[in-house]
Design a protein around this motif. Structure first.
Motif, PDB file in Angstrom:
ATOM      1  N   LYS A 165       0.518  -1.148  -0.048  1.00  0.00           N
ATOM      2  CA  LYS A 165      -0.085  -0.093  -0.694  1.00  0.00           C
ATOM      3  C   LYS A 165       0.977   1.350  -0.149  1.00  0.00           C
ATOM      4  O   LYS A 165       1.874   1.264   0.557  1.00  0.00           O
ATOM      5  N   GLY A 166       0.137   2.643  -0.244  1.00  0.00           N
ATOM      6  CA  GLY A 166       0.476   3.600  -0.405  1.00  0.00           C
ATOM      7  C   GLY A 166       2.452   3.837  -0.574  1.00  0.00           C
ATOM      8  O   GLY A 166       2.136   2.982  -2.070  1.00  0.00           O
ATOM      9  N   ASP A 167       3.331   4.167  -0.119  1.00  0.00           N
ATOM     10  CA  ASP A 167       4.734   4.668  -0.658  1.00  0.00           C
ATOM     11  C   ASP A 167       5.109   3.026  -1.335  1.00  0.00           C
ATOM     12  O   ASP A 167       5.957   3.431  -1.964  1.00  0.00           O
ATOM     13  N   THR A 168       5.207   2.236  -0.490  1.00  0.00           N
ATOM     14  CA  THR A 168       5.671   0.921  -0.605  1.00  0.00           C
ATOM     15  C   THR A 168       4.474   0.525  -2.109  1.00  0.00           C
ATOM     16  O   THR A 168       5.746  -0.354  -2.949  1.00  0.00           O
ATOM     17  N   ARG A 169       3.907   0.456  -2.507  1.00  0.00           N
ATOM     18  CA  ARG A 169       3.368  -0.054  -3.296  1.00  0.00           C
ATOM     19  C   ARG A 169       3.791   1.142  -4.455  1.00  0.00           C
ATOM     20  O   ARG A 169       4.241   0.021  -5.398  1.00  0.00           O
ATOM     21  N   GLU A 170       4.294   2.228  -4.443  1.00  0.00           N
ATOM     22  CA  GLU A 170       4.398   3.407  -5.572  1.00  0.00           C
ATOM     23  C   GLU A 170       5.760   2.499  -5.683  1.00  0.00           C
ATOM     24  O   GLU A 170       6.068   2.730  -7.413  1.00  0.00           O
TER      25      GLU A 170
END
Length: 405
Positions: A165-170
């Motif tokens: 999710k969030g920055d990790t997924r980016e």
């Protein structure tokens, strides 16, 4: 409106719209994502995922398709078998090549804790296994084995992507999507290749290293089985059969081919004996390994026997290279159910060669049958080429024999 096929994914197309973006459309016309243009660059967008800046529409379009495949799987279309071992090996090799990018991006996403993430550790472990199995694609059984082992990369990669999710997924979306795309493509095409094998996966070995690669794969399966078995005594007969195999250069001579094939028959019998006792259960990893071992032993033994027959003919036709070169200058038909194969050079029909009742091979003008259909076909081709060369010399007035003093 004009569309443009994507070079990397020809079944997907780029379609511009009036807003300056491009839709990426599948074969059925569905829009699977967009390519955005901004600041002189191009970016993929699929749902909430966005790719990095690319210099070309094609590059961003490829990112879009990979992000789509990671979320929805491959297009629903018949997979194409690989054209041969080199193409299959190159495709499998793309998977472990993603290792460094996975290491770098997970380090950015999880900082010092990347290697403590169980899915990351599973991905890296799977990548190492796939790297070691690239040469397994020299056989149909090996193709199925690599397709199975690719799941060791695909499944944790899919789970990690789904849970990010969030920055990790980016950080992880595109690297994982690329990895998943390569895994999925290789899996379905390897399975198709096992069902519709290319010429270099059938019949004799045209080069000794093919047999060596297959026997190396057999030994890796054996080691995997030993590691998976908690009671070594259960594998005693199989271990003895595997230990009796000669050490390397399995297709060096006709005699070596046949002795190796005989040893492989014992390996298969020992493996089948384990299967019959059902000590491992029908669906467990150990049972899968036993079936792989048996299938590969049978496949390699059959190919070594075919190779032995060709090698036995070299005393009459020349070296294996001479046979290969001769066959390369002809067009060979499909082997019929009656045991015949057409042989043609340019517009001239030379054959067919055909199997005799004794299992040998003969053809027009062949007085003494050959051990292999390759030997018989090569004999026809070489005789035709020699006759054609003599006719050309006669027409040009050049001597057909040694110069006269």
């Amino acid at each position: 409106m004009d569309t443009e096929a994507l070079d990397a994914f020809p079944t997907f197309r780029l379609q511009p719209d009036n807003a300056g973006t491009h839709d990426v459309r599948a074969t059925d016309g569905r829009c699977v994502g967009q390519v955005l243009t901004a600041g002189g660059g191009h970016f993929a967008r699929v749902g909430g995922d966005r790719g990095p800046r690319r210099e070309s529409l094609q590059g961003a379009g490829g990112d879009t398709v990979m992000l789509h495949i990671a979320g929805h799987g491959l297009p629903d279309e018949p997979p194409a078998a690989y054209s041969g071992v080199p193409e299959a090996r190159a495709a499998v090799g793309l998977v472990p090549l993603q290792r460094q990018e996975i290491v770098d991006t997970t380090a950015r996403a999880f900082t010092f804790y990347a290697m403590r993430q169980p899915h990351v550790a599973e991905i890296l472990s799977g990548l190492e296994i796939v790297r070691a199995e690239r040469d397994a694609v020299h056989s149909r059984t090996g193709c199925r084995r690599v397709a199975r082992l690719l799941r060791l990369v695909q499944e944790p990669a899919q789970t990690l992507l789904d849970e990010s999710k969030g920055d990790t997924r980016e950080w992880l979306a595109l690297p994982l999507a690329r990895l998943l795309t390569f895994c999925l493509q290789a899996r379905v095409r390897l399975e198709a290749t096992a069902e519709q094998p290319s010429a270099d996966l059938l019949g004799r070995y045209t080069a000794p290293h093919g047999a060596d690669s297959d026997l190396d794969t057999l030994h890796r399966i054996w080691r995997d089985l030993q590691s998976a078995c908690s009671a070594p005594s259960e594998l005693a007969a199989l271990d003895a059969a595997m230990t009796a195999l000669p050490g390397g250069h399995y297709a060096q001579s006709s005699q070596r081919c046949r002795s190796t094939a005989a040893c492989l028959a014992h390996v298969r019998a020992a493996a089948d004996g384990i299967t019959e006792t059902s000590m491992f259960g029908a669906d467990g990893t150990r049972s899968v390994l036993v079936r792989e071992l048996s299938a590969l032993a049978a496949e390699v033994a059959e190919r070594l026997e075919a190779t032995a027959r060709v090698l036995a003919d070299t005393s009459r036709v020349g070296t294996v290279r001479a046979i290969n070169d001769a066959l390369g200058r002809a067009r060979l038909g499909e082997l019929t159910a009656d045991g015949e194969q057409a042989v043609r050079v340019d517009r001239t029909e030379l054959g067919p060669v055909r199997r005799t009742a004794a299992g040998m091979w003969t053809g027009p003008g062949i007085a003494e049958p050959f051990n292999s259909r390759e030997g018989a076909a090569a004999a026809l081709i070489l005789a035709h080429l020699a006759s054609a060369a003599a006719e050309r010399r006669r027409r040009t007035g050049r001597p057909t024999g040694p110069a006269q003093s």
